[in-house]
Every structure is written in C-alpha cells, then in structure tokens.
Motif scaffolding. Structure first.
Motif, PDB file in Angstrom:
ATOM      1  N   UNK A 303      -1.421  -5.417  10.018  1.00  0.00           N
ATOM      2  CA  UNK A 303      -1.058  -6.829  10.086  1.00  0.00           C
ATOM      3  C   UNK A 303       0.427  -7.013   9.802  1.00  0.00           C
ATOM      4  N   UNK A 304       0.905  -8.237  10.075  1.00  0.00           N
ATOM      5  CA  UNK A 304       2.321  -8.526   9.864  1.00  0.00           C
ATOM      6  C   UNK A 304       2.713  -8.405   8.398  1.00  0.00           C
ATOM      7  N   UNK A 305       1.848  -8.828   7.486  1.00  0.00           N
ATOM      8  CA  UNK A 305       2.156  -8.727   6.066  1.00  0.00           C
ATOM      9  C   UNK A 305       2.277  -7.267   5.635  1.00  0.00           C
ATOM     10  N   UNK A 306       1.363  -6.419   6.131  1.00  0.00           N
ATOM     11  CA  UNK A 306       1.434  -5.002   5.793  1.00  0.00           C
ATOM     12  C   UNK A 306       2.671  -4.348   6.386  1.00  0.00           C
ATOM     13  N   UNK A 307       3.038  -4.765   7.606  1.00  0.00           N
ATOM     14  CA  UNK A 307       4.243  -4.218   8.235  1.00  0.00           C
ATOM     15  C   UNK A 307       5.481  -4.575   7.419  1.00  0.00           C
ATOM     16  N   UNK A 308       5.576  -5.828   6.990  1.00  0.00           N
ATOM     17  CA  UNK A 308       6.726  -6.252   6.204  1.00  0.00           C
ATOM     18  C   UNK A 308       6.791  -5.502   4.882  1.00  0.00           C
ATOM     19  N   UNK A 309       5.613  -5.310   4.238  1.00  0.00           N
ATOM     20  CA  UNK A 309       5.598  -4.600   2.962  1.00  0.00           C
ATOM     21  C   UNK A 309       6.045  -3.147   3.143  1.00  0.00           C
ATOM     22  N   UNK A 310       5.590  -2.497   4.197  1.00  0.00           N
ATOM     23  CA  UNK A 310       5.981  -1.110   4.440  1.00  0.00           C
ATOM     24  C   UNK A 310       7.466  -1.002   4.767  1.00  0.00           C
ATOM     25  N   UNK A 311       7.986  -1.955   5.517  1.00  0.00           N
ATOM     26  CA  UNK A 311       9.415  -1.927   5.846  1.00  0.00           C
ATOM     27  C   UNK A 311      10.257  -2.118   4.584  1.00  0.00           C
ATOM     28  N   UNK A 312       9.807  -3.042   3.699  1.00  0.00           N
ATOM     29  CA  UNK A 312      10.543  -3.278   2.454  1.00  0.00           C
ATOM     30  C   UNK A 312      10.529  -2.025   1.577  1.00  0.00           C
ATOM     31  N   UNK A 313       9.345  -1.393   1.436  1.00  0.00           N
ATOM     32  CA  UNK A 313       9.259  -0.177   0.640  1.00  0.00           C
ATOM     33  C   UNK A 313      10.103   0.938   1.241  1.00  0.00           C
ATOM     34  N   UNK A 314      10.089   1.026   2.569  1.00  0.00           N
ATOM     35  CA  UNK A 314      10.874   2.071   3.243  1.00  0.00           C
ATOM     36  C   UNK A 314      12.364   1.875   2.995  1.00  0.00           C
ATOM     37  N   UNK A 315      12.820   0.616   3.006  1.00  0.00           N
ATOM     38  CA  UNK A 315      14.246   0.342   2.769  1.00  0.00           C
ATOM     39  C   UNK A 315      14.627   0.564   1.303  1.00  0.00           C
ATOM     40  N   UNK A 316      13.750   0.162   0.375  1.00  0.00           N
ATOM     41  CA  UNK A 316      14.070   0.306  -1.043  1.00  0.00           C
ATOM     42  C   UNK A 316      14.134   1.778  -1.437  1.00  0.00           C
ATOM     43  N   UNK A 317      13.210   2.573  -0.925  1.00  0.00           N
ATOM     44  CA  UNK A 317      13.109   3.969  -1.321  1.00  0.00           C
ATOM     45  C   UNK A 317      13.936   4.913  -0.449  1.00  0.00           C
ATOM     46  N   UNK A 318      14.854   4.383   0.320  1.00  0.00           N
ATOM     47  CA  UNK A 318      15.705   5.252   1.129  1.00  0.00           C
ATOM     48  C   UNK A 318      16.828   5.831   0.280  1.00  0.00           C
ATOM     49  N   UNK A 319      17.306   7.004   0.663  1.00  0.00           N
ATOM     50  CA  UNK A 319      18.375   7.667  -0.088  1.00  0.00           C
ATOM     51  C   UNK A 319      19.659   6.857  -0.066  1.00  0.00           C
ATOM     52  N   UNK A 320      19.913   6.160   1.037  1.00  0.00           N
ATOM     53  CA  UNK A 320      21.140   5.365   1.138  1.00  0.00           C
ATOM     54  C   UNK A 320      21.134   4.156   0.207  1.00  0.00           C
ATOM     55  N   UNK A 321      19.972   3.811  -0.358  1.00  0.00           N
ATOM     56  CA  UNK A 321      19.887   2.742  -1.358  1.00  0.00           C
ATOM     57  C   UNK A 321      19.790   3.328  -2.762  1.00  0.00           C
ATOM     58  N   UNK A 322      18.960   4.357  -2.927  1.00  0.00           N
ATOM     59  CA  UNK A 322      18.701   4.885  -4.263  1.00  0.00           C
ATOM     60  C   UNK A 322      19.919   5.584  -4.859  1.00  0.00           C
ATOM     61  N   UNK A 323      20.635   6.384  -4.077  1.00  0.00           N
ATOM     62  CA  UNK A 323      21.754   7.129  -4.662  1.00  0.00           C
ATOM     63  C   UNK A 323      22.903   6.210  -5.086  1.00  0.00           C
ATOM     64  N   UNK A 324      23.358   5.238  -4.264  1.00  0.00           N
ATOM     65  CA  UNK A 324      24.382   4.312  -4.778  1.00  0.00           C
ATOM     66  C   UNK A 324      23.917   3.534  -6.005  1.00  0.00           C
ATOM     67  N   UNK A 325      22.629   3.175  -6.039  1.00  0.00           N
ATOM     68  CA  UNK A 325      22.104   2.464  -7.206  1.00  0.00           C
ATOM     69  C   UNK A 325      22.192   3.327  -8.455  1.00  0.00           C
ATOM     70  N   UNK A 326      21.790   4.597  -8.333  1.00  0.00           N
ATOM     71  CA  UNK A 326      21.860   5.519  -9.462  1.00  0.00           C
ATOM     72  C   UNK A 326      23.305   5.683  -9.932  1.00  0.00           C
ATOM     73  N   UNK A 327      24.234   5.862  -9.002  1.00  0.00           N
ATOM     74  CA  UNK A 327      25.636   6.061  -9.370  1.00  0.00           C
ATOM     75  C   UNK A 327      26.231   4.818 -10.036  1.00  0.00           C
ATOM     76  N   UNK A 328      25.918   3.637  -9.506  1.00  0.00           N
ATOM     77  CA  UNK A 328      26.434   2.401 -10.099  1.00  0.00           C
ATOM     78  C   UNK A 328      25.860   2.170 -11.497  1.00  0.00           C
TER      79      UNK A 328
END
Length: 432
Positions: A303-328
C-alpha cells in the motif's frame, strides 16, 4: 540457556568478548548490505570511547559502560589480568595489541594450509580459489578492525617525556622514568608498530588500489568478480567517481584523529583539531554524498502507506545520512564537553545533552544495521556486492557437481530427495 550458564561458569569473561569481536568481523564479511553501516558503527564506538575517557565529568554508570565497550571495540581486555597478568603491564598491553592481528593472520594462514592439504586428497575444482579469496578478505578485515586502537596506543607511548624538576617521565604512565628499561622497550615496540602498522597498513591499501583498481575495468567479468570478493570492501560502497581514493581519505581521517587523541597534550588544541577533522569530514560527506544508494526493496503490491514508510526508513538508514550525522554529533560532543570543563556552572546540562544525543544516534545506527540485515533483498541489485554472492554460488554449485560426478564414477547413485512428479512440478514452477 543451561549450556550458556555452564560456559559462563567455566570460561573466562574475556573469551566471550573476544568471540563477539570475531562475530563482528564475520558479520562484516557476510552481511554485505550492512557492511558500510557496521564500519561506521565501529568508528563511532571507538571514537566515543576516547571521548569518554578524555574528560572526567561522567556518571559512574557511563564510565562502566565505556569500560565494557572498550573491551569489544578498542581491544582492551582488563579481565585478562587475572589469567595473564603479564599482559596487563604497559609493555604487555602494547605487545598484546601488536600480536593480535599477527595471530589472526596466522590463523588465516593455517586455515589456508589445512584446506590446501585437504584439497590434495579430495580435490574439487574451484575450491582453493574460493578459499584463497576468503583468506585475503579475512586478513584485510582483521587489519582494518584493529588499526585505530593500535595506532592510538602506539602513538600514546611515543609521546615526548614530561619534565618534573629534572626527572623525565612518560605522560600516560608517569611511574615509568624515561631512562628505565621499560621505557626503552616501549619505544622499540612503538617504532616497530609505526613502521609495520601505522605506516605499513595505509601503504598496503594504497598499493592494492593503485595496482588492481585501474585494471578492474579491463578484466573479464569472472576476474572482476574474484577481485571484488576480497578487495571490494575498499571501493564497492562508493560511487564510481570516488571508488579509487575515498577509502584512502577515510584511513587518513582515522590516522589524524588517532594522532590528535594520542600525541597532543593541550586539551584545548586537541579538542579543536578533533572538531576540525570531524566537521571537515562531515561537510565533505554532505557535499559529495560518496556512498552508493542501495535499492529500496518495495513490493508493487504494498500500500501507499507502507511504500512511504519503507522509503523513509531507506533514506534514514542510508550511509550518506548516517555517516555525516555521526561525524556532526561527535564534533559537537567534543566541543560541548570541552566547554563543560571550562565552565562548570552548566556541566550537568552539557553532559546530559551529550549523553541523550549520542544515545539516540547509537540506537538509530544499530537499528539501521538490523534493518539492513533482516530486510528482504530486491530483485535488481544496484550495488555491485551482488557480484560477490554470484561467485560464491558458482563455487558452491561446482562443488556439488564434483561430488555427484565422483559418486557416478564409483558406481553409486544418490536417491532423489523428491518424487519425480513433484520434482518436475518444482522445476516448472521455478522456470515460470
């Protein structure tokens, strides 16, 4: 549960801690989807350990947790002092750290020799090539995992001696006089570590990338897959334009941080250099976005809600987000802790702020690793780690075919695991 309790009763605690380190190494070679996040988590925990030990403003439970984590991620095993007290001296601790990767490499070599001997009696095509690639991969991971703790311990023992009314002593071990036999042994071990490990490991990484990576695009697909099995973790996580040199930049960053945390005696200057390195690295990560994007495993029937949730989790848990967050977060934590030492009126607020933010980042990072490990794989792999799975499956199928061929030569027939009609329907279902 009873078996675990019996093992805890008879085996020392450091054995279980060492097993967890080995387990993490196995996860980094097995969990290919989470490999980059695991590397980020190891760097984050190792740096946090040094951050906690640099200032004396923490609650007792935080100190206890920091000591416990040091046993895993910075290869410090205090419980060894009960079983091997000679390893708990300054010379013993440095010798243990230097011998640990050598022991790992020796075990890898013993495993290779054992498999080579076994293959002479039961030869199977492709087995030794697969073992050779896996041994190379295990050797590299053992060196990479232990690099940061060894560099920090080595450089801390090579710091210039302090002078107290004409008496020169070591800064980190003030009871050791700089004219003693122990001091000279530490200096010799430190120089050997600098030559063969602090400088040697980055030189090996640079030589491997310079020698093999330019030839990668000229290789046949099969040779390229073989190269990716053991050398792939150096370049496969990154986008093609950054693959040849970005891992070298990451290694230089760890080296500079280890030098700043070990060699600089001034707390203010040390904090500024660490903050500058971490902040510069975070800005580079934000601007370049160097990591490859993993495919989002989205089923068309969701469903659309599940798709949005998976996209959000995929973006949050990406290396391009996690590593700058850790460094900052790390850069902010070092600076805030330094201010809390200089101005003690708000020390409680600053310490709790650092603890809450770092705990949130740590839980999020662990959640991202678990999400990558348990998430179903997509049908189309954009990441080149799929090549490593293909070559392993190729070797496994060749092993099975070789066993069947040996049974046929001996006149043996293997009974079918499924009835003929069921097996035929199974193949029709797979081919469909």
């Amino acid at each position: 549960m009873m078996l675990i309790m019996m093992l805890l009763e008879f085996l020392p605690a450091w054995a279980f801690k060492l097993n967890l380190v080995v387990f993490v190494l196995c996860m980094t070679s097995r969990g290919k989807n989470a490999q980059s996040l695991i590397s980020i988590a190891v760097f984050y925990i190792q740096t946090t350990d040094f951050m906690v030990s640099s200032v004396n403003v923490w609650p007792p439970k935080v100190i206890a947790a920091q000591s416990y984590l040091s046993s895993y991620w910075n290869l410090v095993f205090p419980s060894l002092s009960c079983d091997l007290p000679s390893l708990f001296t300054p010379v013993g601790k440095l010798s243990f750290l230097l011998l640990l990767p050598i022991v790992c490499l020796t075990l890898v070599g013993v495993h290779f020799i054992a498999m080579l001997t076994y293959n002479r009696y039961r030869p199977i095509e492709g087995r030794m090539e697969n073992v050779h690639l896996k041994c190379r991969q295990s050797a590299f991971f053992s060196l990479s995992f232990s690099y940061f703790p060894i560099v920090k311990q080595t450089l801390s023992n090579l710091r210039p001696c302090h002078n107290d009314q004409g008496v020169f002593y070591m800064p980190n071990e003030p009871w050791i006089v700089c004219t003693s036999y122990t001091f000279y042994k530490l200096r010799v071990l430190g120089i050997v570590s600098v030559v063969f490990y602090v400088i040697g490991f980055p030189v090996i990484v640079i030589c491997l990338l310079v020698r093999f990576f330019p030839k990668r695009n000229l290789m046949t697909p099969e040779d390229r897959k073989k190269l990716d099995v053991w050398l792939g973790p150096l370049y496969l996580p990154y986008k093609p334009e950054y693959q040849q040199y970005f891992e070298i930049l990451m290694l230089i960053r760890r080296l500079i941080l280890a030098v700043a945390l070990s060699m600089i005696s001034s707390s203010t200057l040390q904090t500024f250099i660490v903050w500058l390195v971490l902040m510069t690295s975070a800005l580079i990560q934000i601007c370049l976005q160097p990591y490859q994007k993993h495919p989002s495993n989205i089923n068309p029937s969701t469903s659309n809600a599940q798709v949005k949730r998976k996209i959000i989790l995929h973006d949050i848990f990406s290396e391009n987000v996690m590593e700058p967050t850790v460094l900052l977060v790390l850069s902010m934590s070092f600076m805030v802790l330094r201010f809390s030492v200089l101005d003690k009126s708000y020390i409680g607020v600053f310490v709790w702020l650092v603890m809450i933010i770092n705990s949130t980042v740590f839980v999020t990072l662990i959640g991202g690793i678990l999400y990558r490990l348990v998430a179903p794989k997509s049908g189309t792999h954009l990441n080149e780690y799929a090549n490593m799975d293909q070559i392993e499956s190729t070797y496994s199928s060749s092993d099975i075919n070789e066993i069947d061929r040996e049974d046929a030569e001996d006149g043996e027939t293997r009974p079918a695991l499924l009835p003929a009609e069921v097996e035929a329907r199974y193949h029709l279902h797979v081919n469909a």
